[in-house]
Design a protein around this motif. Sequence first.
Motif, PDB file in Angstrom:
ATOM      1  N   UNK A   1       0.825  -1.208   0.000  1.00 37.38           N
ATOM      2  CA  UNK A   1       0.000   0.000   0.000  1.00 37.38           C
ATOM      3  C   UNK A   1       0.863   1.264   0.000  1.00 37.38           C
ATOM      4  N   UNK A   2       1.898   1.299   0.855  1.00 41.55           N
ATOM      5  CA  UNK A   2       2.725   2.500   0.997  1.00 41.55           C
ATOM      6  C   UNK A   2       3.546   2.763  -0.263  1.00 41.55           C
ATOM      7  N   UNK A   3       4.245   1.753  -0.769  1.00 43.89           N
ATOM      8  CA  UNK A   3       5.093   1.956  -1.948  1.00 43.89           C
ATOM      9  C   UNK A   3       4.256   2.270  -3.184  1.00 43.89           C
ATOM     10  N   UNK A   4       3.109   1.600  -3.325  1.00 43.21           N
ATOM     11  CA  UNK A   4       2.233   1.878  -4.456  1.00 43.21           C
ATOM     12  C   UNK A   4       1.665   3.290  -4.374  1.00 43.21           C
ATOM     13  N   UNK A   5       1.341   3.734  -3.161  1.00 43.73           N
ATOM     14  CA  UNK A   5       0.797   5.080  -2.959  1.00 43.73           C
ATOM     15  C   UNK A   5       1.775   6.152  -3.431  1.00 43.73           C
ATOM     16  N   UNK A   6       3.030   6.062  -2.989  1.00 41.00           N
ATOM     17  CA  UNK A   6       4.005   7.085  -3.363  1.00 41.00           C
ATOM     18  C   UNK A   6       4.318   7.030  -4.857  1.00 41.00           C
TER      19      UNK A   6
ATOM     20  N   UNK B   1      -4.923   2.207   7.448  1.00 40.82           N
ATOM     21  CA  UNK B   1      -5.753   1.823   8.597  1.00 40.82           C
ATOM     22  C   UNK B   1      -6.829   0.831   8.179  1.00 40.82           C
ATOM     23  N   UNK B   2      -7.477   1.081   7.044  1.00 40.35           N
ATOM     24  CA  UNK B   2      -8.535   0.175   6.573  1.00 40.35           C
ATOM     25  C   UNK B   2      -7.978  -1.204   6.252  1.00 40.35           C
ATOM     26  N   UNK B   3      -6.820  -1.241   5.595  1.00 41.70           N
ATOM     27  CA  UNK B   3      -6.224  -2.526   5.224  1.00 41.70           C
ATOM     28  C   UNK B   3      -5.804  -3.301   6.471  1.00 41.70           C
ATOM     29  N   UNK B   4      -5.126  -2.634   7.409  1.00 45.02           N
ATOM     30  CA  UNK B   4      -4.663  -3.314   8.624  1.00 45.02           C
ATOM     31  C   UNK B   4      -5.847  -3.777   9.479  1.00 45.02           C
TER      32      UNK B   4
ATOM     33  N   UNK C   1      -5.920 -17.737  -0.480  1.00 47.54           N
ATOM     34  CA  UNK C   1      -7.128 -18.521  -0.708  1.00 47.54           C
ATOM     35  C   UNK C   1      -8.366 -17.859  -0.131  1.00 47.54           C
ATOM     36  N   UNK C   2      -8.194 -16.760   0.594  1.00 43.93           N
ATOM     37  CA  UNK C   2      -9.339 -16.062   1.162  1.00 43.93           C
ATOM     38  C   UNK C   2      -9.914 -15.105   0.124  1.00 43.93           C
ATOM     39  N   UNK C   3     -11.043 -15.482  -0.467  1.00 44.95           N
ATOM     40  CA  UNK C   3     -11.692 -14.639  -1.481  1.00 44.95           C
ATOM     41  C   UNK C   3     -12.104 -13.307  -0.890  1.00 44.95           C
ATOM     42  N   UNK C   4     -12.634 -13.334   0.315  1.00 42.17           N
ATOM     43  CA  UNK C   4     -13.148 -12.116   0.943  1.00 42.17           C
ATOM     44  C   UNK C   4     -12.037 -11.100   1.192  1.00 42.17           C
ATOM     45  N   UNK C   5     -10.925 -11.544   1.755  1.00 40.86           N
ATOM     46  CA  UNK C   5      -9.837 -10.622   2.075  1.00 40.86           C
ATOM     47  C   UNK C   5      -9.212 -10.035   0.804  1.00 40.86           C
ATOM     48  N   UNK C   6      -8.900 -10.895  -0.166  1.00 40.92           N
ATOM     49  CA  UNK C   6      -8.239 -10.409  -1.379  1.00 40.92           C
ATOM     50  C   UNK C   6      -9.146  -9.505  -2.196  1.00 40.92           C
ATOM     51  N   UNK C   7     -10.427  -9.822  -2.258  1.00 39.69           N
ATOM     52  CA  UNK C   7     -11.350  -8.952  -2.981  1.00 39.69           C
ATOM     53  C   UNK C   7     -11.459  -7.602  -2.288  1.00 39.69           C
TER      54      UNK C   7
ATOM     55  N   UNK D   1      -9.116  -6.107  -0.473  1.00 43.83           N
ATOM     56  CA  UNK D   1      -7.881  -5.366  -0.718  1.00 43.83           C
ATOM     57  C   UNK D   1      -7.855  -4.780  -2.125  1.00 43.83           C
ATOM     58  N   UNK D   2      -8.348  -5.543  -3.104  1.00 46.42           N
ATOM     59  CA  UNK D   2      -8.390  -5.051  -4.474  1.00 46.42           C
ATOM     60  C   UNK D   2      -9.343  -3.872  -4.615  1.00 46.42           C
ATOM     61  N   UNK D   3     -10.516  -3.973  -4.004  1.00 46.49           N
ATOM     62  CA  UNK D   3     -11.507  -2.896  -4.095  1.00 46.49           C
ATOM     63  C   UNK D   3     -11.021  -1.632  -3.385  1.00 46.49           C
TER      64      UNK D   3
END
Length: 311
Positions: A89-94, A145-148, A170-176, A178-180
């Motif tokens: 998140x941090x590196x992509x943000x900058x 904060x939201x991701x953590x 393998x967690x569909x809920x978590x990965x979806x 994070x992507x959203x």
Amino acid sequence: MGGVLLGIFIVILSVEFITGNVVNGFIALVNCMDWVKRRKMSSVDRILTALAISRISLFWSVAIHILLLLTHPGRMTAKIIKIANTAWVVTSHFSIWLSTGLSLFYFLKIANFSNSIFLYLKWRVKKVVSVTLLVSLVLLFLNTVMVITHTDVWIDGHKRNGTHFSKWWNSTHLCKFLLLINCTFTLIPFTVSLTAFLLLIFSLWRHLKRMQYGVKASSDASTMAHMTALRTGIAFLLLYTVFLLFLFIHAWSYDLLEKQLIIFLSLATGIAFPSGHSFVLILGNCKLRQASLSVLWWLKCRSKDVKPLVS
């Protein structure tokens, strides 16, 4: 079939990792050498150097992430999962927001409007870019904060159910989720960059219209500056759009795809955007372009000087 695709993705990621580090390392090295030589660095060079460093950090965070997934899939603790997600998140943000700051800088420096608000911002272009980057830190804080928080909730749920969370992809809920979340926060700088690009097009149209009533110079400086910025902006927005569309498609069709492959495909697309944009920045910057041509010429001369071994 899954093993073949996974191998292909790993090869693609390796090529992108090497290429991205070389290209961005080149940008940072050229600007730092010029700073040592001249004892000063322009605002554009500062943004480019910071952008190159942030992208190198992004590539390394992705590489470490992949190594952990491949070598220690059963030892992904809660702490490692949170660190990996936060680093991304941090590196992509900058990487994204420094690109947006560069777009704003070019727009305010090149565009020409008589509006008082625009002139106020144009005269304070350095402060505008600095304030934009500072405001983006608020968005970074909210995103982190939201991701953590969501990752902690997901981990606690697994602990209460007595299940292991080592293979967290393998967690569909978590990965979806994070992507959203990444899509949502990425749309903000994309909107800023797109607005600056459209206003730059409008500024060029007004400039060309005024030239019709004046003397037509064969090499108008303002027109050339507009065209150079627009070429860079077009390439940037195209790469940006592909990146966003990919995130949206995979966020909504995640259930239809293999869980592990989607992670590597997302990572491959995520670092393809900064790698491609860095190439565009080199081609659009006179100093970097000349330095790259000098390096290519040196390599060509070196290859000619190397005598083939006689068997």
